[in-house]
Design an enzyme around this catalytic site. Sequence first.
Site, mmCIF file in Angstrom:
data_model
loop_
_atom_site.group_PDB
_atom_site.id
_atom_site.type_symbol
_atom_site.label_atom_id
_atom_site.label_comp_id
_atom_site.label_asym_id
_atom_site.label_seq_id
_atom_site.Cartn_x
_atom_site.Cartn_y
_atom_site.Cartn_z
ATOM 1 N N THR A 127 6.355 5.964 6.637
ATOM 2 C CA THR A 127 6.194 4.527 6.970
ATOM 3 C C THR A 127 5.327 3.915 6.187
ATOM 4 O O THR A 127 4.790 4.308 5.257
ATOM 5 C CB THR A 127 5.593 4.345 8.493
ATOM 6 N N ASP A 128 5.227 2.571 6.343
ATOM 7 C CA ASP A 128 4.192 1.862 5.193
ATOM 8 C C ASP A 128 3.004 2.087 5.746
ATOM 9 O O ASP A 128 2.079 2.103 4.814
ATOM 10 C CB ASP A 128 4.509 0.204 5.682
ATOM 11 N N CYS A 129 2.621 2.435 6.805
ATOM 12 C CA CYS A 129 1.166 2.827 7.037
ATOM 13 C C CYS A 129 0.600 4.350 7.002
ATOM 14 O O CYS A 129 -0.234 4.582 6.749
ATOM 15 C CB CYS A 129 0.813 2.218 8.487
ATOM 16 N N TYR A 130 1.958 5.174 6.913
ATOM 17 C CA TYR A 130 1.819 6.334 6.964
ATOM 18 C C TYR A 130 2.796 7.088 5.935
ATOM 19 O O TYR A 130 4.038 7.595 6.425
ATOM 20 C CB TYR A 130 2.180 7.158 8.214
#
Lengths: 397, 135
Positions: A136-139
Site C-alpha cells: 500500500t502507499d503507507c505499507y
Amino acid sequence: MVKTIAEINEKIRKGTAVVFNAEEIIDVVKEEGLKKAAEKVDVVTTGTFGPMCSSGAFINTGHTKPRMKFQKVWLNNVEAYTGIAAVDLYIGATQLTDDDPENKIFPGKFSYGGAHVIEDLIAGKDIPFRATSYGTDCYPLKEFETYINIENLNEAYLFNPRNAYQNYAVAVNMNSNRTIYTYMGILHPNCANANYCSAGQLSPLLNDPLYKTIGIGTKIFIGGAQGFIAWQGTQFNPTQERLANGIPVSGAGTLATIGDMKQMSPEWIRGTSIVGYGVSLTVGIGVPIPVLNEEILQYAAVKDEDIIARIFDYSEDYPNGKPGYIGEVNYKELKSGQITINGKEVPTAGLSSYAKAKEIANKLKEQITSGEFELTEAVAKLPSPESGLKVKPLLLR
Amino acid sequence: MHKKTVVLNFPRSLTKEPITYKLVKDFDLKFNILKARIKPNEQGTLVIQLKGSDENMQKAFNYLDEIGVQWEALSKGIKWDDSICVHCTACTSLCPTNALYVDRETMYINFDHEKCIVCEMCLTACSYKAITLDI
C-alpha cells in the site's frame, strides 16, 4: 470464620500465610475438621498440565523498514493469522507446517506445528520468519524474510481461548477391528484400553466447582509466568449435570487465559504431537483458591474418589455426535491403572500429567509462601450453573 | 549359563522350519520369544532370548549360520528421556511388558530397560518425543 482476600494478602506479605496444595488439603481437613482447617489455612493451590488445543499467541514483531502490512506470515513454516493490524499476528497452537503430510500416510506424526513454534520462542530460539503482502502507499513492502527471537519482539503473550477444562471424558474404542488414533490418544479395539485427561483432585475448576472464587481477573500460574483468567473459556457449559458435591460429570467450565510468554519457561509450555490427530499445546496452569470460608474449603478438599468421569466411545458415538455414554468411573479408579467396563478389566492411561500438575501446585504454593505471588479478587464472576448458559451445537440450515 | 537376546532373520524358504524346536532339542537352550513376525512365504523376524551354556550357544549359532538364518545380537534399544517426559502416562497402558510403568504413589513414570522387548508401541504413543529408538 470469614476471611477476605485482602487479609490473606496481608499474611502473604508478612510471610505467614498457610498454604497447602489441593492433594495435601484433603488430609488436613480430614485430620483437623473443616472448621479448624478453614481457620488455619489461607490458600489451596491447584494445578493442571495437559494438552489444551485452544491455545495460541499474539505477537507484535515490530515494523520493518520500509513498512509492511503483513498479509501472510510463516513462523518456521507454520502459518499465522494476520487479519489484524499491520505487524500483529496470532499463531494458533494446532496450525501445521505448510508441507505437513497430515494423515496422508495414516496415522500421521504431526511432528511440528504452532505449539512447537510457541515452545521454541519461549525457549529463546531464533525462528525463521517470512511475510508477504500486496503493498500500500503507507505499507509498501511486499516481501520480507528474517529471523525472530522473543527477546526482540514487542509483545508475545499467550491468549488461550479455552484451557483447564473442568473434568473431561474417558475415551474408549468399542469398534471390534480397528485401532483408532484420537486426540484422546491411541485406542485399541474391543475396549482394550481407556484414556482420561484431567488432574482430578488437583484440577483448578474441580476444586471450585461452582466458581465461587475463580473468576475473570484471577491471577494464575500459566506456563511458569504470572498471568490472568481473561474470560470464561469457549464452550463454557455451567449447566452440565452435577453430583451433589457440585462436581460436573463431564466437561463443564473452561478458562480463557492470558500470560506473558517472555516470563514463561519451556518446562511448562510444550509442543505436543498427537499421532493421527494433530498438534496441540500442553499448558501448565495453577490457580490459587483463597480459603474465605468453610464452604470454599469443603469444595477444595474434594478427593479423586468423589470425582466422576463418564466413559465415551470414540469410534462411533463421539465422532458422530451421538448421545449416550458407556459408564461412569471415578479418578481414584482411573489413576489405579485399571477400571472395569461392562465386566471387563481395562487398563487406563492419562494424557494430563498428575505428577506435573502437583509440581505446579507446589510451585505456586512456594511462590505464595515466599511472598512472590499475591492473590487477586475476581473482577467479574464466571457464568454460574444458575445462569442457564448451555453449550450449543452447530446446526445445518 | 549364559543369556543372550538375538534377532533372527529367516529367508522365505526357511519360514516353515521348526527352528526354535531345534534350538531346544539339539542345543538344550531355554528360550523366550519376545517378538515374532513370521508369515508363510514371507521373510520372518524373531526376537528371542536364549539361555544355555556358552558351548551350546555357540553350536546353535553355527547351526543358524549353516541353514542360512541371519542372526545378530539385539542392539536396538528404547531410550526414555526423563528430562523430556511429562509423565502423562499415555505410553504405559500400551506397553505389553510393563517396562514403562507408573509409580502409583507419585504418578511419575519409570522405565525398566530389562523388561523392554522393543515393540515400539511407546514410540507412537509419546506426544513429546521423549521416547526414541537407539540404534
